[in-house]
Structures are given as C-alpha cells and as structure tokens.
Design a protein around this motif. Structure first.
Motif, short mmCIF file in Angstrom:
data_model
loop_
_atom_site.label_atom_id
_atom_site.label_comp_id
_atom_site.label_asym_id
_atom_site.label_seq_id
_atom_site.Cartn_x
_atom_site.Cartn_y
_atom_site.Cartn_z
N LEU A 156 0.78 -1.50 0.30
CA LEU A 156 -0.35 -0.05 -0.23
C LEU A 156 0.65 1.27 0.29
CD1 LEU A 156 -2.63 -1.26 2.52
CD2 LEU A 156 -2.60 -0.53 -0.06
N THR A 157 2.44 0.97 0.40
CA THR A 157 2.80 2.91 0.32
C THR A 157 3.52 2.00 -0.87
OG1 THR A 157 3.77 1.84 2.60
CG2 THR A 157 4.82 3.36 1.65
N VAL A 158 3.85 0.99 -1.14
CA VAL A 158 4.37 1.96 -2.86
C VAL A 158 3.16 2.09 -3.97
CG1 VAL A 158 5.61 0.00 -5.26
CG2 VAL A 158 6.80 -0.07 -2.36
N ALA A 159 2.26 1.73 -3.36
CA ALA A 159 0.99 2.13 -4.45
C ALA A 159 0.45 3.52 -3.89
CB ALA A 159 -0.64 1.92 -3.68
N GLY A 160 0.95 4.21 -2.66
CA GLY A 160 1.48 5.26 -2.36
C GLY A 160 2.19 6.43 -2.97
N TYR A 161 2.76 6.02 -3.39
CA TYR A 161 4.24 6.56 -3.52
C TYR A 161 4.25 6.74 -5.34
CZ TYR A 161 7.03 5.80 0.38
OH TYR A 161 7.43 5.84 1.46
N VAL A 162 3.26 5.42 -5.83
CA VAL A 162 3.57 5.58 -7.17
C VAL A 162 2.88 6.42 -7.91
CG1 VAL A 162 2.17 4.15 -9.34
CG2 VAL A 162 3.89 3.32 -7.94
N ILE A 163 1.74 6.38 -7.54
CA ILE A 163 0.25 7.75 -6.88
C ILE A 163 0.88 8.70 -7.05
CG2 ILE A 163 -0.85 7.71 -5.12
CD1 ILE A 163 -2.29 7.35 -9.12
N GLY A 179 0.49 2.84 -17.02
CA GLY A 179 1.25 2.16 -16.74
C GLY A 179 1.31 2.54 -15.12
N ALA A 180 1.42 3.28 -14.81
CA ALA A 180 1.09 4.05 -13.06
C ALA A 180 0.09 4.08 -12.67
CB ALA A 180 1.98 5.19 -13.16
N ILE A 181 -1.27 3.89 -13.54
CA ILE A 181 -2.85 4.18 -12.76
C ILE A 181 -2.59 2.86 -12.78
CG2 ILE A 181 -5.02 4.52 -12.78
CD1 ILE A 181 -3.45 7.38 -12.40
N LYS A 182 -2.52 1.84 -14.13
CA LYS A 182 -2.80 0.52 -13.46
C LYS A 182 -1.73 0.06 -11.84
CE LYS A 182 -3.38 -0.88 -18.62
NZ LYS A 182 -3.21 -1.33 -19.39
N LEU A 183 -0.87 -0.27 -11.71
CA LEU A 183 0.33 -0.47 -10.77
C LEU A 183 -0.53 -0.04 -9.83
CD1 LEU A 183 3.30 -1.92 -10.24
CD2 LEU A 183 4.25 0.01 -10.34
N HIS A 184 -0.59 1.06 -9.81
CA HIS A 184 -1.60 2.04 -8.29
C HIS A 184 -2.74 1.03 -8.24
CE1 HIS A 184 -2.79 4.01 -5.18
NE2 HIS A 184 -4.20 4.49 -5.86
N MET A 185 -3.27 0.41 -9.27
CA MET A 185 -4.81 -0.37 -8.80
C MET A 185 -4.01 -1.56 -8.25
SD MET A 185 -6.74 1.48 -11.85
CE MET A 185 -8.12 0.26 -12.07
N ILE A 186 -3.21 -2.40 -8.79
CA ILE A 186 -3.22 -3.36 -9.44
C ILE A 186 -2.49 -3.75 -7.39
CG2 ILE A 186 -0.60 -5.16 -9.46
CD1 ILE A 186 -1.60 -4.44 -12.27
N LEU A 187 -1.35 -2.71 -7.20
CA LEU A 187 -1.03 -3.13 -5.43
C LEU A 187 -2.17 -2.78 -4.93
CD1 LEU A 187 2.68 -0.60 -5.72
CD2 LEU A 187 1.56 -3.11 -5.99
N ASN A 188 -3.28 -1.85 -4.98
CA ASN A 188 -4.03 -1.53 -3.98
C ASN A 188 -5.41 -2.45 -3.52
OD1 ASN A 188 -3.59 1.33 -2.75
ND2 ASN A 188 -4.36 2.37 -4.55
N ILE A 189 -5.79 -3.65 -4.63
CA ILE A 189 -5.80 -4.28 -4.69
C ILE A 189 -5.38 -6.09 -3.78
CG2 ILE A 189 -7.04 -6.68 -6.29
CD1 ILE A 189 -7.59 -4.38 -8.33
#
Length: 110
Positions: free
Chosen positions: A66-73, A100-110
């Motif tokens: 979740l932290t990495v997802a926050g960094y990406v977004i 791709g960043a939006i997709k990665l953010h969604m994947i990491l949050n899921i």
C-alpha cells in the motif's frame, strides 16, 4: 552488454520509485514494535497472545504494498511539478507510462 546495463538502470529506477529506504524503515519499525513493545510490555504474561510471525509478516507485506501504491500515485500526480523542479531526475516517465502507473497503483491496492 548494453541490454544488461539497461536492465540494471531499470531496476535502480524501480527502487527509486518504490523508495526502498523508506520501505525498509517502515518494515523495521513494524517488527521492532511487535517484538520490543507489544511482546514485553503489552503481553508480558502471555507472549503467544500476539499473532504468529507469518500472520504478522503478511500484515507488513500488505503495508509495504500500500505504501508503494501511494508513492506511485504521488509520482503520477507530481509529474508536471517534478519536470520543473527536477528536470533530469524524473523516475516515472523513464520507468513506466502514466497509464501504466495508474494500472500499477490499482493492482497494488487490490
């Protein structure tokens, strides 16, 4: 040889995108809290009352994802500002596309 250097550059950029040092501090803090505070002070009579180490490790992994997802977004929304403040130091555009960043953010949050 050129391809190998390109791979090492991408891995380095990935670590910068994920802010590896921050992630190590977060994980270390969580483990220190579990073993040095919760165990001896909160549950001194029954240290087994705390969850198993495998369950706790899953919690730490989820926190890190979740932290990495926050960094990406954050990097996604700060692209224009970073282009002005740090023109040659943008990780997002060299490593992953904005879509791709939006997709990665969604994947990491899921």
């Amino acid at each position: 040889m050129r391809n190998r250097i390109n791979i090492f550059n991408k891995v380095g950029l990935l670590f910068r995108l994920g802010r590896l040092t921050n992630l190590l501090v977060i994980a270390g803090t969580q483990y220190l809290l579990r073993f040095c505070v919760l165990g001896p002070f909160v549950y001194p009579e029954d240290p087994d009352a705390i969850s198993a180490i495998s369950d706790f490790s899953i919690l730490v992994l989820i926190t890190l994802l979740l932290t990495v997802a926050g960094y990406v977004i954050n990097d996604y929304f700060d692209r224009k500002i970073d282009a002005v403040n740090r023109p040659g130091d943008q990780v997002m555009d060299r490593l992953i596309s904005p879509h791709g960043a939006i997709k990665l953010h969604m994947i990491l949050n899921i």
